[in-house]
Design a protein around this motif. Structure first.
Motif, PDB file in Angstrom:
ATOM      1  N   GLY A 172      -3.910  -2.231   3.065  1.00  0.00           N
ATOM      2  CA  GLY A 172      -3.282  -2.664   1.822  1.00  0.00           C
ATOM      3  C   GLY A 172      -1.789  -2.912   2.002  1.00  0.00           C
ATOM      4  O   GLY A 172      -1.038  -2.007   2.333  1.00  0.00           O
ATOM      5  N   ASP A 173      -1.359  -4.126   1.800  1.00  0.00           N
ATOM      6  CA  ASP A 173       0.043  -4.515   2.010  1.00  0.00           C
ATOM      7  C   ASP A 173       0.824  -4.322   0.713  1.00  0.00           C
ATOM      8  O   ASP A 173       0.439  -4.862  -0.331  1.00  0.00           O
ATOM      9  CB  ASP A 173       0.104  -5.983   2.450  1.00  0.00           C
ATOM     10  N   PRO A 174       1.926  -3.573   0.736  1.00  0.00           N
ATOM     11  CA  PRO A 174       2.717  -3.384  -0.485  1.00  0.00           C
ATOM     12  C   PRO A 174       3.197  -4.679  -1.115  1.00  0.00           C
ATOM     13  O   PRO A 174       3.488  -4.710  -2.321  1.00  0.00           O
ATOM     14  CB  PRO A 174       3.907  -2.537   0.000  1.00  0.00           C
ATOM     15  N   ASP A 178      -2.460  -7.524  -5.511  1.00  0.00           N
ATOM     16  CA  ASP A 178      -3.619  -6.688  -5.846  1.00  0.00           C
ATOM     17  C   ASP A 178      -4.228  -6.142  -4.560  1.00  0.00           C
ATOM     18  O   ASP A 178      -3.772  -6.451  -3.462  1.00  0.00           O
ATOM     19  CB  ASP A 178      -4.657  -7.479  -6.656  1.00  0.00           C
ATOM     20  N   LEU A 179      -5.246  -5.345  -4.722  1.00  0.00           N
ATOM     21  CA  LEU A 179      -5.921  -4.727  -3.583  1.00  0.00           C
ATOM     22  C   LEU A 179      -7.320  -5.319  -3.379  1.00  0.00           C
ATOM     23  O   LEU A 179      -8.218  -4.643  -2.889  1.00  0.00           O
ATOM     24  CB  LEU A 179      -6.012  -3.213  -3.784  1.00  0.00           C
ATOM     25  N   GLY A 322       0.328  -3.067   6.432  1.00  0.00           N
ATOM     26  CA  GLY A 322      -0.380  -1.985   5.766  1.00  0.00           C
ATOM     27  C   GLY A 322      -0.794  -0.889   6.725  1.00  0.00           C
ATOM     28  O   GLY A 322      -0.623   0.308   6.461  1.00  0.00           O
ATOM     29  N   THR A 395      -5.799  -1.831  -9.546  1.00  0.00           N
ATOM     30  CA  THR A 395      -4.644  -2.710  -9.347  1.00  0.00           C
ATOM     31  C   THR A 395      -3.451  -2.239 -10.170  1.00  0.00           C
ATOM     32  O   THR A 395      -2.304  -2.230  -9.699  1.00  0.00           O
ATOM     33  CB  THR A 395      -5.008  -4.159  -9.724  1.00  0.00           C
ATOM     34  N   ALA A 398      -2.078   0.945  -8.598  1.00  0.00           N
ATOM     35  CA  ALA A 398      -1.384   0.604  -7.351  1.00  0.00           C
ATOM     36  C   ALA A 398      -0.009   0.011  -7.632  1.00  0.00           C
ATOM     37  O   ALA A 398       0.966   0.303  -6.932  1.00  0.00           O
ATOM     38  CB  ALA A 398      -2.232  -0.372  -6.535  1.00  0.00           C
ATOM     39  N   LYS A 402       3.345   1.688  -6.332  1.00  0.00           N
ATOM     40  CA  LYS A 402       4.199   0.905  -5.433  1.00  0.00           C
ATOM     41  C   LYS A 402       5.633   0.896  -5.938  1.00  0.00           C
ATOM     42  O   LYS A 402       6.587   0.993  -5.145  1.00  0.00           O
ATOM     43  CB  LYS A 402       3.660  -0.520  -5.320  1.00  0.00           C
ATOM     44  N   THR A 410       1.278   2.190  -2.038  1.00  0.00           N
ATOM     45  CA  THR A 410       0.077   1.408  -1.763  1.00  0.00           C
ATOM     46  C   THR A 410      -0.821   2.105  -0.752  1.00  0.00           C
ATOM     47  O   THR A 410      -2.054   2.068  -0.863  1.00  0.00           O
ATOM     48  CB  THR A 410       0.457   0.007  -1.243  1.00  0.00           C
ATOM     49  N   GLN A 414      -4.607   2.747  -2.287  1.00  0.00           N
ATOM     50  CA  GLN A 414      -5.784   2.052  -1.769  1.00  0.00           C
ATOM     51  C   GLN A 414      -6.982   2.996  -1.604  1.00  0.00           C
ATOM     52  O   GLN A 414      -8.132   2.553  -1.589  1.00  0.00           O
ATOM     53  CB  GLN A 414      -5.466   1.368  -0.451  1.00  0.00           C
TER      54      GLN A 414
END
Length: 507
Positions: A172-174, A178-179, A322, A395, A398, A402, A410, A414
């Motif tokens: 999961g990329d900050p 969304d995830l 991530g 989402t 998260a 974040k 994140t 996740q």
């Protein structure tokens, strides 16, 4: 609430610097939500095994090969065994066979079971390393029994998630809005694990892990189980105290997880603990004169670089931002490896991710000799949790996390996606508390990235017989890291000395 005074802590330094800070003792503290009448049983005496049935065999060479570097002293000798227990799936209660792998180290006559985090090293290897940090006198009193929890290590490890899916679960990329990639990976993982695990899928949890420990107690020939739990290994022992209060011996819980039912709130507190630990990591780096500089700026630079130019890890797969941040999070929990972590972040900022890959590899890579830790972690934690949030709520959570915790919001959020397709526990469990159990020593760490102090204190507040001790330091767990906590816990286990409830140990 137990308020017996400790006499004096053990004289020898067990780990860390040679000059030990003094114990700071409170006058005790109020314990909310515990009825005054809920008095603990007396702390039981230590007793040697009677007619043990467990069959140990030499596994010294194999254990050393599995441990790799750093090696442990040649003076330590390792034996291994397997303990038969019941799988006990919800649809097949009391049926099915499982085998739990255990390791023995030490020359003492009193068994002390050791249970580690489900996402940490298997209990056998964790115990082998722990033994190397303890004074000879402790290992002449006890022999440690490291337990590979069901679904981990050599205890029928869970290996049901395809390799590329693991990377997406951790990736999961900050910067993402969304995830959805993580949610999609979770759906694939859940489907594959349901097929491959069948009845075992929902039998991998801490409650049944407590049942495994009682089978171990019987095999060891003990009336009561003496034990040490590290991180969420402490949850298994807390469940044991609820299931078998009359079989509880001397138990130390080092970093007991928050028992809250709202997983999103629990993970928010874990993220806060990770950020606090990152600050402690930065201070440690400055004190050592390392070249990392500001770790928050360094992590931003690493993530930005990997976002535009993803690296390729040693197994040929993409290593993105991530996974890099997850690797740092995992490293923060290993205090002894902080210098290595600082070097890894410095190298990654320059484009070399080999160091960070070493921290991520136990979760990403999978082999017969070294099973992945991620699959068993997901199975256990999802079976332990009843929280299942819809995608839009995940989402939303998260996004909030974040904003509050830029480095690790994140990374932790996740995990809410991981359990989305997993079956929800149907059985009702007894409330926490372990009424009738003897005093249980619960240790917390002020800056802990895995089991933050706030959650450990909340868990202890639900246990009538809990006696708390807090290390004002940083890292995951205090036993063997804080000399003050190690001495107090050793005195509790060895001599039955109970510290004042609320004792503080300086950093």
């Amino acid at each position: 609430m137990v308020t017996m005074l400790v006499s004096a802590v053990l004289a020898g330094c067990t780990a860390g610097p040679s000059v030990r800070p003094a114990v700071v003792e409170n006058d005790g503290k109020p314990r909310p939500n515990v009825p005054p009448a809920a008095q603990p049983a007396p702390l039981p005496p230590l007793a040697e095994p009677q007619s043990p049935s467990i069959k140990w065999s030499d596994c010294d060479a194999d254990t050393r090969e599995r441990l790799g570097s750093p090696a442990v002293p040649d003076s330590l000798k390792f034996s291994c065994a397997r303990v038969a227990t019941t799988l006990d799936a919800p649809d097949l209660p009391g049926r099915g066979l499982a085998r739990i792998s255990v390791l023995k180290v030490g020359t003492g006559t009193i068994p002390l079971a050791v249970v580690n985090d489900v996402d940490g090293e298997p209990g056998s290897l964790y115990t082998a390393r722990l033994a190397a940090t303890l004074p000879p006198a402790f290992l002449q009193k006890f022999f440690l029994v490291g337990v590979d929890r069901r679904g981990t290590g050599a205890s029928a490890p869970v290996q049901c998630i395809p390799g590329p899916v693991r990377r997406d679960l951790l990736g999961g990329d900050p910067a993402a809005q969304d995830l959805e990639p993580v949610l999609d990976a979770a759906r694939k993982a859940g489907q594959q694990c349901a097929i491959e695990l069948d009845n075992a899928q929902v039998a991998l949890d801490s409650w049944r892990g407590a049942g495994d420990l009682d089978e171990l107690r019987k095999a060891l020939g003990l009336e009561r189980l003496n034990a040490l739990g590290h991180g969420d290994g402490s949850k298994v022992l807390a469940d044991y105290a609820v299931r078998y209060p009359g079989q509880v011996g001397r138990v130390v819980l080092d970093g007991l997880p928050d028992p809250g039912a709202d997983t999103a709130a629990v993970l928010d507190a874990v993220a806060a603990g990770a950020q606090t630990t990152l600050d402690a990591f930065a201070a440690d780096c400055v004190s050592r004169g390392c070249s990392l500089g500001d770790p928050k700026a360094a992590l931003t630079a690493v993530a930005d670089r990997l976002r535009t130019s993803p690296a390729v890890s040693e197994d040929g797969a993409e290593f993105g931002p991530g996974i890099a941040l997850y690797a740092v999070y995992a490293g923060l929990g290993q205090r002894s490896r902080w210098p290595e972590l600082a070097d890894a972040i410095t190298a990654a900022r320059a484009g070399n991710v080999d160091g960070l890959q070493a921290f991520a590899a136990p979760f990403l890579l999978d082999s017969r000799a070294k099973p992945t830790r991620l699959d068993g972690t997901i199975a256990t934690r999802c079976n332990d949790s009843a929280t299942r949030l819809p995608a839009d709520e995940i989402t939303k959570v998260a996004g909030v996390m974040k904003g509050k915790y830029p480095q690790f919001g994140t990374v932790l959020a996740q995990q809410l996606a991981w359990c989305s397709p997993w079956p929800v526990r149907r059985e009702a469990l007894p409330p926490a508390g372990a009424a009738g159990a003897p005093p249980i020593l619960v240790a917390s760490t002020a800056a802990d990235p895995m089991t933050p102090e706030q959650g450990t204190v909340r868990a202890a507040d639900q246990m009538p017989s809990a006696v708390t001790i807090s290390w004002q330091g940083a890292g995951h767990g205090a036993f063997s890291t804080s000399p003050c906590v190690t001495d107090a816990a050793s005195a509790f286990l060895t001599d039955g000395k109970i510290p004042v409830d609320g004792t503080l140990c300086p950093a």
